[in-house]
Design an enzyme around this catalytic site. Structure first.
Site, PDB file in Angstrom:
ATOM      1  N   THR A  48      -4.751   3.635  -5.940  1.00 45.36           N
ATOM      2  CA  THR A  48      -4.238   4.200  -6.726  1.00 45.36           C
ATOM      3  C   THR A  48      -3.159   3.376  -7.392  1.00 45.36           C
ATOM      4  O   THR A  48      -2.844   3.590  -9.088  1.00 45.36           O
ATOM      5  CB  THR A  48      -3.526   5.687  -6.292  1.00 45.36           C
ATOM      6  N   TYR A  94      -0.540   8.491  -1.551  1.00 42.32           N
ATOM      7  CA  TYR A  94       0.248   8.328  -3.718  1.00 42.32           C
ATOM      8  C   TYR A  94      -1.457   9.631  -4.386  1.00 42.32           C
ATOM      9  O   TYR A  94      -1.193   9.137  -5.843  1.00 42.32           O
ATOM     10  CB  TYR A  94      -0.120   7.300  -4.245  1.00 42.32           C
ATOM     11  N   GLY A  95      -2.316   9.573  -3.612  1.00 44.87           N
ATOM     12  CA  GLY A  95      -3.549   9.653  -4.045  1.00 44.87           C
ATOM     13  C   GLY A  95      -3.373  10.835  -5.517  1.00 44.87           C
ATOM     14  O   GLY A  95      -4.211  11.331  -6.048  1.00 44.87           O
ATOM     15  N   ASP A 133       0.601  -1.208   0.179  1.00 43.81           N
ATOM     16  CA  ASP A 133      -0.062  -0.445  -0.355  1.00 43.81           C
ATOM     17  C   ASP A 133       0.839   0.916   0.125  1.00 43.81           C
ATOM     18  O   ASP A 133       2.022   0.971   0.397  1.00 43.81           O
ATOM     19  CB  ASP A 133      -0.976  -0.029   1.191  1.00 43.81           C
ATOM     20  N   SER A 134       0.360   2.836  -0.748  1.00 40.41           N
ATOM     21  CA  SER A 134       1.001   3.657  -0.222  1.00 40.41           C
ATOM     22  C   SER A 134       1.921   3.804   0.759  1.00 40.41           C
ATOM     23  O   SER A 134       2.304   4.964   1.194  1.00 40.41           O
ATOM     24  CB  SER A 134      -0.244   4.508  -1.333  1.00 40.41           C
ATOM     25  N   CYS A 178      -3.418  -1.054  -2.354  1.00 36.61           N
ATOM     26  CA  CYS A 178      -4.014   0.789  -2.558  1.00 36.61           C
ATOM     27  C   CYS A 178      -4.856   0.841  -3.667  1.00 36.61           C
ATOM     28  O   CYS A 178      -4.445   0.031  -5.449  1.00 36.61           O
ATOM     29  CB  CYS A 178      -1.769   1.421  -2.783  1.00 36.61           C
ATOM     30  N   CYS A 192     -11.232   3.760  -2.407  1.00 43.11           N
ATOM     31  CA  CYS A 192      -9.929   3.808  -2.255  1.00 43.11           C
ATOM     32  C   CYS A 192     -10.094   3.195  -0.959  1.00 43.11           C
ATOM     33  O   CYS A 192     -11.032   2.910   0.229  1.00 43.11           O
ATOM     34  CB  CYS A 192     -10.039   5.763  -1.459  1.00 43.11           C
TER      35      CYS A 192
HETATM   36  N1  DGL Z   1      -4.043   3.919  -0.580  1.00 39.94           N
HETATM   37  C1  DGL Z   1      -4.795   4.535  -1.632  1.00 39.94           C
HETATM   38  C2  DGL Z   1      -5.661   4.295  -2.526  1.00 39.94           C
HETATM   39  O1  DGL Z   1      -5.979   3.316  -1.731  1.00 39.94           O
HETATM   40  C3  DGL Z   1      -4.970   5.949  -0.767  1.00 39.94           C
HETATM   41  C4  DGL Z   1      -4.044   6.741   0.239  1.00 39.94           C
HETATM   42  C5  DGL Z   1      -3.556   7.505  -0.655  1.00 39.94           C
HETATM   43  O2  DGL Z   1      -3.492   8.918  -1.859  1.00 39.94           O
HETATM   44  O3  DGL Z   1      -2.141   7.277  -0.706  1.00 39.94           O
HETATM   45  O4  DGL Z   1      -6.210   4.796  -3.174  1.00 39.94           O
END
Ligand code: DGL
Length: 268
Positions: free
Chosen positions: A71, A38-39, A6-7, A69, A180
């Protein structure tokens, strides 16, 4: 061992879903807290970070990759799938399939980060499976910050959710994909604001079915999982806030480790 990427720490909602349905699995979580969220980043930056961190995760012994994630899944999945020789699961496809199964009138809403929504991935996949379905997608970037702040039930959060969801209400969607990994934390507020007739799809939950099926069908795959019921949490930057948020999502005391540094990173 299943490697979950994940980010940051929102992917722990996916860890919760996995532990509930597959309690015997050995999990290694990688959250890129140094580079995330990352969004709002460009697709090229998200792709670069995602591929490099997944290489790192594989070097740590993961035999199966879960991209928790949205994104990353929206911009990097094709490359990751073709590049790495291990099974890769992502959050988007199972959510889309389930949404189409349960949608009564084919009016599907999607909420996610700016980069996920800009990628158009949900509309594309839904259109491939059911060209008659109508997709209405909205970016809700503030919800990521509110989740990181731990403001899950505050009145401000309710107001922001209401404002974001208004255009979807007007379109009379019947199903809403929480695109998300932080958004399932707001399920109650989202349901209250969008209305009880709209069915919510939690991709953390829909992801578990194909993964469980894979594990059942592939004994070789499951032997690589070690079955120690362990959960190791690695992040690329440890701060007090990251630790607090992780504890809030997992509802337990945790200890974070630093992701091992890679000497060589490639460009994509
Ligand atoms: N992990 C990102 C997602 O599920 C959310 C947080 C981010 O912006 O990195 O899209």
């Amino acid at each position: 061992m299943i490697g979950i990427f994940d980010s940051g720490i929102g992917g722990l909602t996916v860890v919760n879903a996995l532990r509930q349905r597959l309690p015997d699995c050995d999990l290694l979580y990688f959250g890129d807290t140094a580079c995330g969220p990352y969004g709002d980043k460009s697709a090229a930056t998200v792709l670069q970070n995602t591929v490099n961190k997944i290489e790192n995760l594989l070097a740590c012994g993961a035999g199966i990759i879960v991209i928790a994630c949205h994104t990353s899944s929206s911009v990097a999945w094709d490359i990751i799938r073709s590049r790495f020789d291990v099974p890769v699961f992502e959050v988007i496809t199972p959510a889309v399939e389930f949404a189409l199964q349960i949608s009564r009138y084919g009016r599907i809403g999607v909420i996610g980060t700016r980069t996920t929504i800009a990628s158009g991935v949900y509309a594309k996949r839904i259109g491939e499976l059911n060209p008659a379905a109508k997709v209405h997608a909205i970016a809700c970037p503030l919800l990521v910050s509110l989740a990181q702040e731990g403001w899950l039930r505050s009145p401000i959060t309710s107001m922001i959710v209401k404002k974001y969801l208004y255009p979807l209400k007007v379109k009379q969607i019947d199903t809403l994909i929480l695109g998300c990994n932080y958004f399932p934390l707001f399920k109650r507020t989202i349901q209250a604001k969008i209305g009880s007739r709209v069915q919510l799809v939690d991709p953390a939950v829909t992801l578990v079915d194909p993964l469980a099926r894979y594990l059942q069908e592939n004994t070789a795959g499951s032997s690589r999982l070690a079955n120690r019921k362990s959960l190791r949490l690695m992040v690329s930057d440890i701060t007090e806030q990251v630790e607090k948020s992780a504890q809030l999502i997992l509802k337990q005391k945790i200890s974070l480790e630093h992701m091992p540094k890679r000497i060589k990173t490639e460009n994509y």
